[in-house]
Design an enzyme around this catalytic site. Structure first.
Site, PDB file in Angstrom:
ATOM      1  N   HIS A   1      -8.325 -24.232 -17.528  1.00 20.42           N
ATOM      2  CA  HIS A   1      -8.987 -23.999 -18.811  1.00 20.42           C
ATOM      3  C   HIS A   1      -8.558 -25.077 -19.799  1.00 20.42           C
ATOM      4  O   HIS A   1      -7.428 -25.575 -19.744  1.00 20.42           O
ATOM      5  CB  HIS A   1      -8.588 -22.611 -19.330  1.00 20.42           C
ATOM      6  CG  HIS A   1      -9.245 -22.230 -20.618  1.00 20.42           C
ATOM      7  ND1 HIS A   1     -10.620 -22.169 -20.775  1.00 20.42           N
ATOM      8  CD2 HIS A   1      -8.724 -21.894 -21.834  1.00 20.42           C
ATOM      9  CE1 HIS A   1     -10.903 -21.807 -22.011  1.00 20.42           C
ATOM     10  NE2 HIS A   1      -9.776 -21.648 -22.671  1.00 20.42           N
TER      11      HIS A   1
ATOM     12  N   CYS B   1       0.423   2.980   3.661  1.00 17.22           N
ATOM     13  CA  CYS B   1       0.711   2.366   4.963  1.00 17.22           C
ATOM     14  C   CYS B   1       1.644   1.167   4.881  1.00 17.22           C
ATOM     15  O   CYS B   1       1.883   0.496   5.890  1.00 17.22           O
ATOM     16  CB  CYS B   1      -0.583   1.959   5.673  1.00 17.22           C
ATOM     17  SG  CYS B   1      -1.496   0.640   4.837  1.00 17.22           S
TER      18      CYS B   1
ATOM     19  N   CYS C   1      -4.530  -0.358   0.200  1.00 22.81           N
ATOM     20  CA  CYS C   1      -5.102  -1.464   0.957  1.00 22.81           C
ATOM     21  C   CYS C   1      -6.614  -1.334   1.037  1.00 22.81           C
ATOM     22  O   CYS C   1      -7.180  -0.244   1.022  1.00 22.81           O
ATOM     23  CB  CYS C   1      -4.504  -1.524   2.360  1.00 22.81           C
ATOM     24  SG  CYS C   1      -4.854  -0.061   3.375  1.00 22.81           S
TER      25      CYS C   1
ATOM     26  N   CYS D   1     -15.492 -25.088 -20.631  1.00 19.95           N
ATOM     27  CA  CYS D   1     -14.514 -25.298 -21.706  1.00 19.95           C
ATOM     28  C   CYS D   1     -14.180 -26.783 -21.864  1.00 19.95           C
ATOM     29  O   CYS D   1     -13.824 -27.212 -22.965  1.00 19.95           O
ATOM     30  CB  CYS D   1     -13.251 -24.493 -21.443  1.00 19.95           C
ATOM     31  SG  CYS D   1     -12.556 -24.750 -19.793  1.00 19.95           S
TER      32      CYS D   1
ATOM     33  N   CYS E   1       0.850  -1.192   0.000  1.00 19.46           N
ATOM     34  CA  CYS E   1       0.000   0.000   0.000  1.00 19.46           C
ATOM     35  C   CYS E   1       0.886   1.243   0.000  1.00 19.46           C
ATOM     36  O   CYS E   1       1.832   1.349   0.790  1.00 19.46           O
ATOM     37  CB  CYS E   1      -0.915  -0.006   1.228  1.00 19.46           C
ATOM     38  SG  CYS E   1      -1.948   1.470   1.378  1.00 19.46           S
TER      39      CYS E   1
END
EC number: 3.4.19.12
Length: 854
Positions: free
Chosen positions: A814, A213, A230, A344, A210
């Site tokens: 997939h 922070c 964050c 798929c 972040c």
């Protein structure tokens, strides 16, 4: 075609027509129904084709059966049923009227007619809009009554029409526990502004924290300015200081993606403005703006894509041929299939199936006869839905190249006629997966398991004199030898897939693999980016050798010793199929029984000769094991039975549901996976096949006495099932149990002491050892008196297709299919069908070979 202009012309004619509407519909009122809860209303797709309200002829929905029919098939339904009243649905795509400022003015329209229809992604919402039309059509004269027409129509007709138009999709699950809410596309996605501020996001977790922070968990990337901040309460509820939402309140930048969720399939996106998780149809473009390639999460530096600097190595990139400009293919046999959400696996299997001439002839070649003789509800008929799917893939009707710009401009002056590129196998999937716990869900599945499920359906639903699945069927000879007595038994079983083990010990790059593993662990410890992947290279010859080598038989019971002993088994081809399907056994279980996948490269050959694997039968000097069955022991307290988990997992590896495997091992007294397998084959069509194990009470059968017999004077069903699973007929099992006061062990002795009853039963019972050694989960057909149909021939083959899997297990990832057509390879990646430039034949999961004529 005759039409009545009931609402055209002058006012007097219109008034007279309006006054006659009630009388016109009176003869048909008994046939008009109002949809009730539980009725399936098919208002988005034809039962025989992939026509929809988007199609040129629209869709006709029967007001009695609620089935939908395209213009080509409506007459068939009318002739077969005599049903005359249909609701005709049509969606028009209209060019927006330019406003005074030059922009487009959206027209007001009724958006409630077709809630289940999707927008055509090829059209810009800035230039075009949808206009939906509904009318009643009365056959055979095709009288049309425009809707809405509440005042003139009888109340029943109005209520029925309104209920039909507002009905939910028949494919949505009614069970609230299994239904998953579908995310909606964010209204900000299409017009999202992204600042050109030079921000580039580092790959994977390197440098992710972040900016306010320094937190490294629950991080969100703002898709407007690239800020990494964050979260606080999004999705998983993990901790944070809420800096992402504070940033939105300060800037108004609406969309953010959660870092760590980005995969080639998508990412978790949140809209602060809409206050909910959303879909971003343009997520790949939005991430690329900040240097993130969805296919590999690599940074683009200095304006160059990572794959322009070094070759792509991840299976996601190689299998999908990412980074290579692929030429789209159109026309018959080049039709894509929409991914319905982890479907798929179905798309890949069906593309391969309908590339085979025998399946093309059986279903598409017999299409007129199949359709004409289909039941009144064709949506619930396997052969109809197979013929429909095959025609959709092979006709070219739903795979048309884009029109040239000048033709588009000419057409747009009146009405845009959208191109039908690809089909949605919703109706097919709903039928073939019904009553199947796994395939009916939206979860990812094993393509091999679905292939066997499909073959099972083909076997149970014959079409014509030939069974197209015969081309896959072959006989396997299994030689089992008792290591102590050296005696042997030869058995045969039916199979549809050659399962090749991965010979990891034969890897040709072991030194590279060891070095890579050391670097990977070092990078993980130091929180650095992992090194470039090194994939194990396995010779195909080593896998073939591993297939042919003897394997140990777990819990082998030797009839020569009449006790458990060490046993080995070898498998050979008693016949060679016309089409050989080879599965690479990449999926296995770790020490914690969690499924995992072996990421390996195998040099699969274009031409394959397995004639040396032809079975030889009993050899001179070999002595056969005697035909003696092992004793069956039922514990006095069934609840105290300890289920052999190793046998359970052996069965689960074959693709069967875990609970079914537990029941099979339990009901066969822990005699091993091979015996339990036969129980599975005998019970796999039962509705509760995959339901959790419920320990039965045997009604005091172990203590004997007439009190063990049920009120209907029938033995306990579980005891009957155990005997049936051994290959004996049901009536013989019941007779034996009745004769022995439901004592299972004595009942088996009784059967063996009355062989004349087996002969009278019409089909000789299989002895215990024959069944014990049938170890493959691919037996799908019932035994026939004339034996299975086998198309034997030479064992020389040529590769024509393969299905590849990307991901870490069968529960995720997939599937993509590559097929060789007209001398070149083609990639089928759901809706995307393109000429393949680099077919990754070494990374496949299931391979399809056709026999080379001698």
């Amino acid at each position: 075609m005759q039409r009545a202009a009931l609402f055209g012309g002058g006012g007097g004619d219109a008034q007279m027509a309006a006054g006659d509407l009630g009388e016109l519909l009176v003869p048909y009122m008994p046939t008009i129904r109002v949809p009730k809860s539980g009725d399936r209303v098919y208002k988005t797709e034809c039962a025989f084709s992939y026509d929809s309200p988007d199609s040129e002829g629209g869709l006709y929905v029967c007001m009695n059966t609620f089935l939908g029919f395209g213009r080509e098939h409506i007459e068939r339904h009318y002739r077969k049923t005599g049903q005359c009243v249909y609701l005709h649905l049509k969606r028009h795509v209209i060019e927006k009227v330019p406003g005074a400022s030059g922009g487009a003015l959206p027209k007001r329209r009724n958006a409630k007619l077709f809630l289940d229809l999707e927008a055509n992604g090829d059209l810009s919402s800035d230039d075009f809009e949808y206009e939906d039309e509904a009318k009643l059509v009365i056959f055979p004269d095709h009288y049309e009554i425009s809707l809405p027409n509440i005042e003139e129509l009888p109340a029943l007709v109005t209520i029925a029409s309104d209920a039909l138009l507002s009905a939910k999709s028949p494919y949505r699950k009614q069970d609230p526990d299994s239904w998953e809410e579908e995310l909606q596309a964010s209204r900000h996605a299409k017009s999202l502004v992204q600042l050109d501020n030079g921000v580039r996001i580092p790959p994977r977790q390197v440098g992710w924290k972040c900016s306010k922070c320094d937190l490294r968990e629950n991080l969100w990337l703002n898709l407007t300015d690239g800020s990494v901040l964050c979260g606080k309460w999004f999705f998983d509820g993990s901790g944070g200081n809420g800096h992402a939402i504070e940033h939105y309140k300060e800037t108004g930048y609406p969309l953010a993606v959660k870092l760590g969720t980005i995969t080639p399939d998508g990412a978790d996106v949140y809209s602060f403005d809409e206050e909910e998780p959303v879909l971003d149809p343009h997520i790949a473009k939005h991430l690329a703006h900040f240097g993130i390639d969805m296919l590999q999460m690599q940074v683009a530096e200095n304006g160059l894509r990572d794959n322009d600097i070094k070759p792509r190595v991840s299976e996601w990139e190689v299998i999908q041929e990412a980074g290579v400009k692929l030429k789209p293919m159109y026309g018959p046999g080049y039709t894509g299939m929409k991914n319905l959400g982890n479907s798929c696996y179905l798309n890949a299997v069906m593309q391969a199936i309908f590339s085979i001439p025998e399946f093309q002839r059986a279903y598409v070649g017999n299409l007129p006869r199949i359709f004409d003789y289909s039941p009144l509800d064709p949506t619930q008929d396997f052969n109809t839905q197979m013929a429909k799917l095959g025609h959709g893939l092979l006709s070219g009707q739903y795979s048309k190249p884009p029109m040239k710009s000048e033709l588009i401009e000419q057409v747009m002056k009146e009405e845009h006629k959208p191109q039908h590129n690809g089909i949605s196998p919703q109706m097919f999937k709903a039928f073939v997966s019904k009553d199947h716990t796994e395939f009916s869900s939206n979860r990812q599945q094993d393509a091999q398991e679905f292939f066997l499920h499909l073959i099972n359906l083909v076997e149970r639903n014959p079409v014509g004199s030939e069974n197209p699945s015969d081309v896959f069927r072959f006989l396997v000879e299994e030689r089992t030898q008792c290591c102590q007595s050296r005696k042997v038994r030869y058995t045969e079983r039916v199979d549809y897939i050659m399962q090749l083990p991965v010979a990891m010990e034969a890897a040709t790059n072991k030194d590279e693999l060891i070095a890579y593993e050391l670097k990977r662990r070092e990078a993980e410890t130091a929180r650095r980016a992992p090194p470039e992947l090194v994939r194990a290279k396995i010779p195909f010859s080593a896998c073939l050798q591993a297939f042919s080598e003897p394997s140990n038989v777990e819990d082998f019971w030797s009839s020569a010793l009449q006790a458990k002993s060490a046993g080995v088994k070898t498998s050979r081809f008693a016949s060679f199929p016309q089409y050989l399907v080879v599965q690479i056994k990449k999926f296995t279980f770790g020490l914690d029984w969690i499924p995992k996948k072996l990421d390996v490269s195998i040099d699969m050959p274009d031409f394959l000769d397995i004639n040396h694997l032809r079975a030889t039968g009993l050899q001179p000097g070999e002595e056969e094991l005697p035909d003696i069955a092992p004793p069956i022991i039922i514990p006095e307290d069934p609840k105290a039975l300890d289920i052999d988990e190793s046998s359970v997992m052996q069965l689960a590896e074959m693709g069967f549901p875990l609970e079914a495997c537990r029941k099979a091992v339990y009901y066969t007294g822990n005699l091993g996976a091979e015996v339990a397998f036969n129980w599975i084959i005998a019970h796999m069509e039962e509705p509760d096949f995959a339901e959790p194990l419920i320990v039965p009470l045997f009604g005091g059968a172990a203590s004997g006495g007439l009190g063990a017999v049920g009120l209907d004077n029938q033995p306990p069903e579980e005891m009957v099932s155990i005997i049936i699973s051994m290959g004996f007929q049901r009536n013989l099992a019941i007779q034996a149990l009745k004769a022995t006061n439901n004592n299972l062990e004595r009942a088996l002795e009784w059967i063996f002491s009355h062989p004349e009853l087996e002969e009278e039963d019409g089909e000789p019972a299989l002895n215990m050892m024959d069944l014990e050694n049938r170890t493959n989960a691919n037996i799908l057909t019932e035994t026939r008196s004339e034996g299975p149909s086998i198309k034997d021939g030479p064992g020389r083959y040529e590769l024509f297709g393969f299905i590849s899997h990307m991901g870490t297990s069968t529960m995720s990832g997939h599937y993509v299919c590559h097929l060789k057509k007209e001398g070149r390879w083609v990639i089928y990646n759901d809706l995307r069908v393109c000429a393949s430039e680099r077919p990754p034949k070494d990374l496949g999961y299931i391979y399809f070979y056709h026999r080379i004529p001698s």
